[in-house]
Motif scaffolding. Structure first.
Motif, short mmCIF file in Angstrom:
data_model
loop_
_atom_site.label_atom_id
_atom_site.label_comp_id
_atom_site.label_asym_id
_atom_site.label_seq_id
_atom_site.Cartn_x
_atom_site.Cartn_y
_atom_site.Cartn_z
N ASP A 85 0.86 -1.21 0.05
CA ASP A 85 0.13 -0.21 -0.15
C ASP A 85 0.97 1.47 0.13
O ASP A 85 1.68 1.36 0.96
CB ASP A 85 -0.87 0.12 1.23
CG ASP A 85 -1.91 1.14 1.15
OD1 ASP A 85 -1.32 2.21 1.41
OD2 ASP A 85 -3.12 0.77 1.00
N LYS A 127 -9.98 -5.54 -6.53
CA LYS A 127 -11.30 -4.97 -6.12
C LYS A 127 -11.62 -4.84 -4.72
O LYS A 127 -12.37 -3.84 -4.05
CB LYS A 127 -12.57 -5.61 -6.79
CG LYS A 127 -13.87 -5.01 -6.87
CD LYS A 127 -14.75 -5.69 -7.63
CE LYS A 127 -16.20 -5.11 -7.88
NZ LYS A 127 -16.44 -3.83 -8.07
N ASP A 128 -11.17 -5.96 -4.29
CA ASP A 128 -11.36 -6.14 -2.67
C ASP A 128 -10.36 -5.27 -1.96
O ASP A 128 -10.83 -4.80 -0.76
CB ASP A 128 -11.11 -7.49 -2.08
CG ASP A 128 -11.98 -8.56 -2.90
OD1 ASP A 128 -13.22 -8.14 -3.30
OD2 ASP A 128 -11.59 -9.79 -2.77
N ILE A 146 -6.23 3.58 -5.85
CA ILE A 146 -7.29 3.95 -4.84
C ILE A 146 -8.01 5.34 -4.87
O ILE A 146 -8.91 5.71 -5.09
CB ILE A 146 -7.12 3.58 -3.47
CG1 ILE A 146 -6.95 1.99 -3.26
CG2 ILE A 146 -8.30 4.09 -2.37
CD1 ILE A 146 -6.41 1.52 -1.84
N GLY A 175 -10.17 -2.11 -2.84
CA GLY A 175 -10.72 -0.83 -2.99
C GLY A 175 -10.11 -0.05 -4.05
O GLY A 175 -10.36 1.08 -4.32
N CYS A 176 -9.47 -0.73 -5.09
CA CYS A 176 -9.04 0.02 -6.22
C CYS A 176 -10.18 0.25 -6.95
O CYS A 176 -11.15 -0.68 -7.15
CB CYS A 176 -8.01 -0.95 -7.05
SG CYS A 176 -6.58 -1.21 -5.93
N THR A 177 -10.10 1.36 -7.99
CA THR A 177 -11.09 1.80 -9.11
C THR A 177 -10.48 1.23 -10.28
O THR A 177 -11.14 0.89 -11.31
CB THR A 177 -11.35 3.14 -8.91
OG1 THR A 177 -9.94 4.02 -9.15
CG2 THR A 177 -11.92 3.95 -7.74
N SER A 187 -13.93 0.53 -11.32
CA SER A 187 -14.22 -0.35 -10.57
C SER A 187 -14.97 -1.82 -11.03
O SER A 187 -15.66 -2.44 -10.46
CB SER A 187 -15.22 0.16 -9.51
OG SER A 187 -14.42 1.25 -8.85
#
Length: 325
Positions: free
Chosen positions: A109, A280-281, A249, A283-285, A217
């Motif tokens: 991250d 996706k899990d 994100i 939180g990325c677009t 997303s």
């Protein structure tokens, strides 16, 4: 006794030898022999960026201000975390499933104060084909605290390649990825633009591999059928494999994932659909697939944190994405 004519046989043998020798050379030329197109890449990058700063007095003032901030930088780090005035970075290991269905992957991250902190570097600091080094070696040579393998641009001759604000190749061919100086990341169609147009729009780095894993997303409908290259020597990217990818994100907030594979009981790898779901899990677009398989490597704070090729053995690559320490 009838005399055997040997001349045609000799000609045939000579022809075969020439063909084999020529084929061997062409194969070596395609996959082994280094072809340097640009030498001393860091020098070219420094010149280009200096010219850019001179052309933009606002950027020059900002750079001066940032340099002053860096002088008071207080950096802290451990085996899984790094924090400075410009970078906040944490790495974690994740395992799911069990037995032969177990999957192990590593998530970085990354939050930046300046998008240009996310840099690219070439093997041996040269641009061209068949120039390779281990991810960790390229990282160490460039003072990286964090690095992953890039798109292995040196395996092909097409694609749009912009690195650290410099154009190296402009041969549109596929779905590409662009990192902008404003901290955004966009997936785009290379065939509908040019390297110069991207540079003029504020692009800092591009990668040319794919496919797109997430767009706004959503998972692309054709993700399970996509192939990046069809040239000889390329391997299918379908099935469960080691993977490297990057997602976003928010502005200047990125997630890099490296999945290990081909190692029973430790990690079998993931399909592109499964890889997309990981991003996706998280939180990325938007998310994009980079070179994978034996190339998939994550380097952090002086060590390789994953298990390349399932054998703790890196494979040489042509480029990396990295953050300097």
């Amino acid at each position: 006794m009838k005399k055997i004519k040997t001349k045609p046989v000799k000609i045939l043998v000579a022809t075969l030898i020439i063909a084999i020798t020529t084929g061997g050379y062409l194969a070596a030329d395609r996959f082994l022999i280094e072809h340097v197109e640009v030498d001393n890449v860091p020098n070219l990058t420094n010149i280009s960026n200096a010219q850019s700063l001179n052309d933009d007095s606002t950027s020059n003032d900002k750079s001066t201000s940032e340099s002053a901030d860096n002088n008071s930088d207080s950096t802290t780090s451990d085996d899984w975390n790094y924090k400075s005035n410009d970078v906040s970075l944490s790495v974690k290991e994740v395992s799911t499933g069990s037995g032969n269905n177990k999957v192990t992957y590593f998530v970085a991250d990354i939050q930046l104060s300046n998008a240009t902190e996310l840099k690219s570097a070439f093997a041996k600091n040269k641009f061209g084909r068949n120039i390779i080094q281990d991810t960790s070696i390229i990282a160490e040579n460039n003072g990286a605290v964090f690095a992953v393998n890039g798109d292995y641009y040196g395996f092909r001759t097409d694609g749009i390649v912009i690195r650290n604000g410099v154009i190296y190749r402009d041969e549109p061919a596929r779905t590409g990825l662009a990192f902008y100086k404003d901290g955004s990341m966009k997936i785009y169609d290379e065939t509908k633009t040019s390297a110069q147009e991207l540079l003029d729009a504020g692009v800092w780095n591009t990668l040319s591999f794919g496919p797109a894993l997430l767009i706004d997303s959503m998972m692309p409908s054709d993700i399970s059928e996509t192939e990046v290259d069809t040239n000889f020597g390329n391997h299918s990217i379908q099935g469960a494999n080691p993977r490297t990818g990057i997602g976003i994100i928010d502005e200047n907030h990125f997630v890099v994932v490296v999945v290990d594979g081909r190692s029973k009981g430790y990690s079998k790898g993931v399909t592109l659909t499964e890889f997309s779901q990981i991003f996706k899990d998280l939180g990325c677009t938007d998310a994009y697939n980079l070179d994978g398989g034996g190339s998939s490597t994550m380097y952090f704070n002086g060590r390789v944190v994953n298990n390349p090729q399932g054998k703790n053995r890196e494979r040489g690559v042509s480029d990396i994405l990295y953050i300097a320490g």
